[in-house]
Design a protein around this motif. Structure first.
Motif, PDB file in Angstrom:
ATOM      1  N   ALA A  87       0.857  -1.183   0.000  1.00 64.68           N
ATOM      2  CA  ALA A  87       0.000   0.000   0.000  1.00 64.68           C
ATOM      3  C   ALA A  87       0.892   1.232   0.000  1.00 64.68           C
ATOM      4  O   ALA A  87       2.128   1.137   0.142  1.00 64.68           O
ATOM      5  CB  ALA A  87      -0.930  -0.005   1.210  1.00 64.68           C
ATOM      6  N   GLN A  88       0.281   2.385  -0.171  1.00 62.30           N
ATOM      7  CA  GLN A  88       1.009   3.644  -0.204  1.00 62.30           C
ATOM      8  C   GLN A  88       0.248   4.683   0.611  1.00 62.30           C
ATOM      9  O   GLN A  88      -0.982   4.626   0.721  1.00 62.30           O
ATOM     10  CB  GLN A  88       1.185   4.143  -1.643  1.00 62.30           C
ATOM     11  N   GLY A  89       0.985   5.607   1.187  1.00 58.82           N
ATOM     12  CA  GLY A  89       0.337   6.647   1.977  1.00 58.82           C
ATOM     13  C   GLY A  89       1.298   7.770   2.313  1.00 58.82           C
ATOM     14  O   GLY A  89       2.505   7.709   2.042  1.00 58.82           O
ATOM     15  N   GLU A  90       0.763   8.809   2.932  1.00 60.06           N
ATOM     16  CA  GLU A  90       1.530   9.998   3.292  1.00 60.06           C
ATOM     17  C   GLU A  90       1.758  10.022   4.796  1.00 60.06           C
ATOM     18  O   GLU A  90       0.865   9.722   5.585  1.00 60.06           O
ATOM     19  CB  GLU A  90       0.787  11.266   2.856  1.00 60.06           C
ATOM     20  N   ASP A 246       2.294   8.701  11.891  1.00 56.52           N
ATOM     21  CA  ASP A 246       1.266   7.809  11.368  1.00 56.52           C
ATOM     22  C   ASP A 246       1.236   7.892   9.846  1.00 56.52           C
ATOM     23  O   ASP A 246       1.496   8.954   9.266  1.00 56.52           O
ATOM     24  CB  ASP A 246      -0.122   8.176  11.907  1.00 56.52           C
ATOM     25  N   VAL A 247       0.897   6.749   9.221  1.00 57.10           N
ATOM     26  CA  VAL A 247       0.717   6.700   7.769  1.00 57.10           C
ATOM     27  C   VAL A 247      -0.644   6.057   7.512  1.00 57.10           C
ATOM     28  O   VAL A 247      -0.892   4.927   7.944  1.00 57.10           O
ATOM     29  CB  VAL A 247       1.822   5.891   7.071  1.00 57.10           C
ATOM     30  N   ARG A 248      -1.511   6.764   6.830  1.00 50.19           N
ATOM     31  CA  ARG A 248      -2.862   6.278   6.531  1.00 50.19           C
ATOM     32  C   ARG A 248      -2.821   5.483   5.231  1.00 50.19           C
ATOM     33  O   ARG A 248      -2.506   6.026   4.170  1.00 50.19           O
ATOM     34  CB  ARG A 248      -3.820   7.460   6.417  1.00 50.19           C
ATOM     35  N   LEU A 249      -3.141   4.181   5.317  1.00 50.67           N
ATOM     36  CA  LEU A 249      -3.001   3.276   4.178  1.00 50.67           C
ATOM     37  C   LEU A 249      -4.369   2.757   3.740  1.00 50.67           C
ATOM     38  O   LEU A 249      -5.105   2.180   4.558  1.00 50.67           O
ATOM     39  CB  LEU A 249      -2.104   2.088   4.562  1.00 50.67           C
ATOM     40  N   PRO A 250      -4.740   2.933   2.460  1.00 54.90           N
ATOM     41  CA  PRO A 250      -6.011   2.379   1.968  1.00 54.90           C
ATOM     42  C   PRO A 250      -5.866   0.894   1.639  1.00 54.90           C
ATOM     43  O   PRO A 250      -4.928   0.491   0.948  1.00 54.90           O
ATOM     44  CB  PRO A 250      -6.288   3.208   0.717  1.00 54.90           C
ATOM     45  N   LEU A 251      -6.810   0.072   2.114  1.00 59.81           N
ATOM     46  CA  LEU A 251      -6.758  -1.370   1.902  1.00 59.81           C
ATOM     47  C   LEU A 251      -8.090  -1.853   1.338  1.00 59.81           C
ATOM     48  O   LEU A 251      -9.155  -1.497   1.844  1.00 59.81           O
ATOM     49  CB  LEU A 251      -6.466  -2.107   3.215  1.00 59.81           C
ATOM     50  N   SER A 252      -8.002  -2.662   0.281  1.00 60.53           N
ATOM     51  CA  SER A 252      -9.195  -3.264  -0.311  1.00 60.53           C
ATOM     52  C   SER A 252      -9.596  -4.494   0.497  1.00 60.53           C
ATOM     53  O   SER A 252      -8.936  -4.890   1.457  1.00 60.53           O
ATOM     54  CB  SER A 252      -8.923  -3.645  -1.766  1.00 60.53           C
ATOM     55  N   ALA A 279      11.007   4.552   1.231  1.00 62.21           N
ATOM     56  CA  ALA A 279      10.923   5.699   0.328  1.00 62.21           C
ATOM     57  C   ALA A 279      12.324   6.042  -0.156  1.00 62.21           C
ATOM     58  O   ALA A 279      13.330   5.662   0.468  1.00 62.21           O
ATOM     59  CB  ALA A 279      10.289   6.907   1.012  1.00 62.21           C
ATOM     60  N   ASN A 280      12.381   6.746  -1.259  1.00 59.01           N
ATOM     61  CA  ASN A 280      13.641   7.242  -1.801  1.00 59.01           C
ATOM     62  C   ASN A 280      13.818   8.676  -1.317  1.00 59.01           C
ATOM     63  O   ASN A 280      13.128   9.582  -1.767  1.00 59.01           O
ATOM     64  CB  ASN A 280      13.626   7.186  -3.329  1.00 59.01           C
ATOM     65  N   VAL A 281      14.747   8.872  -0.381  1.00 55.34           N
ATOM     66  CA  VAL A 281      14.977  10.188   0.214  1.00 55.34           C
ATOM     67  C   VAL A 281      16.346  10.685  -0.236  1.00 55.34           C
ATOM     68  O   VAL A 281      17.366  10.078   0.097  1.00 55.34           O
ATOM     69  CB  VAL A 281      14.911  10.124   1.752  1.00 55.34           C
ATOM     70  N   ALA A 282      16.341  11.760  -0.991  1.00 55.37           N
ATOM     71  CA  ALA A 282      17.591  12.364  -1.483  1.00 55.37           C
ATOM     72  C   ALA A 282      18.446  11.346  -2.234  1.00 55.37           C
ATOM     73  O   ALA A 282      19.668  11.301  -2.092  1.00 55.37           O
ATOM     74  CB  ALA A 282      18.385  12.979  -0.335  1.00 55.37           C
ATOM     75  N   PRO A 328       7.005  14.364   8.234  1.00 49.55           N
ATOM     76  CA  PRO A 328       5.647  14.587   7.707  1.00 49.55           C
ATOM     77  C   PRO A 328       5.685  15.031   6.253  1.00 49.55           C
ATOM     78  O   PRO A 328       6.584  15.750   5.815  1.00 49.55           O
ATOM     79  CB  PRO A 328       5.099  15.686   8.615  1.00 49.55           C
ATOM     80  N   GLY A 329       4.680  14.590   5.505  1.00 51.54           N
ATOM     81  CA  GLY A 329       4.571  14.941   4.095  1.00 51.54           C
ATOM     82  C   GLY A 329       5.275  13.991   3.155  1.00 51.54           C
ATOM     83  O   GLY A 329       5.083  14.063   1.934  1.00 51.54           O
ATOM     84  N   LEU A 330       6.097  13.076   3.700  1.00 51.85           N
ATOM     85  CA  LEU A 330       6.814  12.119   2.858  1.00 51.85           C
ATOM     86  C   LEU A 330       5.855  11.035   2.384  1.00 51.85           C
ATOM     87  O   LEU A 330       5.059  10.504   3.159  1.00 51.85           O
ATOM     88  CB  LEU A 330       7.964  11.495   3.645  1.00 51.85           C
ATOM     89  N   TYR A 331       5.909  10.702   1.091  1.00 47.39           N
ATOM     90  CA  TYR A 331       5.059   9.658   0.518  1.00 47.39           C
ATOM     91  C   TYR A 331       5.841   8.355   0.518  1.00 47.39           C
ATOM     92  O   TYR A 331       6.937   8.282  -0.048  1.00 47.39           O
ATOM     93  CB  TYR A 331       4.635  10.035  -0.898  1.00 47.39           C
ATOM     94  N   VAL A 332       5.309   7.341   1.168  1.00 48.65           N
ATOM     95  CA  VAL A 332       6.041   6.092   1.376  1.00 48.65           C
ATOM     96  C   VAL A 332       5.233   4.909   0.862  1.00 48.65           C
ATOM     97  O   VAL A 332       4.015   4.983   0.698  1.00 48.65           O
ATOM     98  CB  VAL A 332       6.366   5.886   2.874  1.00 48.65           C
TER      99      VAL A 332
END
Length: 420
Positions: A87-90, A246-252, A279-282, A328-332
């Protein structure tokens, strides 16, 4: 002579009439040849073609053998597999607040850390409002307390004297509360309590001139500067805590089944579900370990998914010096570890066709299309629940125009292909 001339004239007329009758006949003959000759040529050509076809030798009939299609195969394997849900989230801080004033006044001090990106610790002084006026209120309130305390002490003394006087009179009976000055003493005690309350309020207002950090965190925005006059309930800036992210992850529905999650799930005891965030950071690939702390109490009305919350503690801790912090704000991307399945069939991802089909190479050189139940599909591996047996030769090479029962030939991969 006249008779001879007449005869000549008559002869010429007859010859001219004869010539006139012969011209139409020649025209009709010419026209007939123009129309009839092409027809005759066409009929002759058709007749010649038919005659040649009738007497030509019949061609020999040959059957081209059906060539077998070369394919690459891989045997289906069995074993224990831990299902993984992607999954992916911010990233969002669990605690984020606005700094708001509770008293009015001029800002006399502002911490160097109170700036965008600044870091602070719990209890650090961030902003100070001019406390002079509030100190005066405290001094006045303390004086009122001392005065009320003196009045109460005097009333107590007078009440004691009144009791002694009543005893000296020896009249007997019970003295009234007014005789013993009990109402006056109660009034003095109440005034003392009111003065103490005013002192506590003044001290509270004075303490509010110092705005201190309620937790370890960082500054998101700053909206004021030193020397600026602010009123009560003015917003000064925004800060967030760095202890938990926290990272909010959508799950089916299928994701929930694979991860072993459900509506209203809460971590605790033996039900902890690990999760790896990446995540890819720098330009550097970084991972953080956490758990699924909880799920929402309702499904999303638009996407029909259930959101799970991944929790990472101390994302700015000691490891932050060795790797990038989980800011915060990083997409992982999240890899949620589901349950472990024993004795399940696995095949390469290239062997799965569409959503639920696998091409199997039979021993007799034919192809069979099988419909399978897919439990999990990852980048390199597919976990099969049913429809396939261990040892089946699954076809991994691309095929066009596939049909059940078509002829195939299993070939060994070349050295170059095996290296790839």
């Amino acid at each position: 002579m006249q008779s001879l001339g007449a005869q000549n004239t008559l002869a010429q007329g007859n010859e001219s009439a004869a010539k006139s009758r012969r011209k139409p006949r020649k025209l009709w003959i010419l026209r007939a040849l123009i129309f009839v000759l092409p027809v005759v040529v066409l009929v002759a050509a058709i007749g010649g073609t038919v005659a040649m076809s009738a007497f030509a030798p019949e061609p020999e009939e040959t059957e081209d053998p059906i060539k077998a299609l070369p394919v690459l195969t891989t045997r289906a394997q069995t074993g224990s597999v831990t299902l993984t849900v992607k999954a992916q989230g911010e990233v969002q801080p669990r605690t984020e607040i606005n700094i708001v004033t509770e008293v009015s006044g001029r800002i006399t001090y502002m911490s160097p850390s109170f700036i965008e990106g600044g870091r602070f610790s719990r209890g650090d002084l961030l902003i100070q409002i001019d406390p002079a006026e509030y100190k005066l209120r405290v001094i006045q309130a303390r004086a009122n307390v001392s005065q009320a305390d003196t009045v109460l002490a005097r009333e107590k003394s007078e009440a004691e004297l009144a009791r002694m006087d009543w005893a000296d009179l020896g009249t007997g009976g019970t003295p009234t509360p007014l005789t013993l000055r009990e109402p006056q003493m109660a009034e003095a005690a109440a005034r003392l309590e009111a003065a103490k309350a005013q002192l506590a309020e003044a001290e509270l207002q004075l303490s509010r001139t110092n705005i201190r950090a309620p937790f370890h965190g960082r500054v998101t925005t700053r909206l004021v500067d030193a020397g600026e006059f602010v009123g009560a309930n003015n917003r000064l800036g925004d800060i967030y805590a760095t202890d938990i992210m926290d990272v909010r992850l959508p799950l089916s529905q299928s994701d929930l089944r694979q991860a072993g999650l459900y509506l209203g799930y809460e971590a605790g005891g033996d039900t902890t579900v690990p999760v790896t965030l990446s995540a890819n950071v720098a330009g550097q690939y970084t991972e953080w370990e956490g758990i699924i702390a909880r799920t929402d109490s309702r499904y999303d009305s638009q996407s029909r998914v259930l959101h799970a919350y991944a929790e990472v503690r101390q994302p700015f801790g000691v490891d932050a010096s060795q790797k990038a912090p989980l800011a915060p704000g990083l997409y992982v991307e999240a890899d949620i570890a589901g349950p472990t399945l024993d004795n399940v069939v696995t095949i390469p991802r290239a062997a799965l066709r569409g959503d639920d089909q696998v091409y199997v190479a039979n021993d007799d050189g034919t192809l069979t299309i099988k419909t399978v139940e897919v439990l999990s599909s990852e980048r390199t591996q597919v976990v099969i629940g049913s429809g396939l047996r261990a040892g089946d030769a699954t076809i991994t090479s691309p095929i066009r125009g596939v049909a059940d029962g078509m002829k195939i030939e299993v070939v060994e991969p070349t050295a170059a292909g095996a290296g790839e």
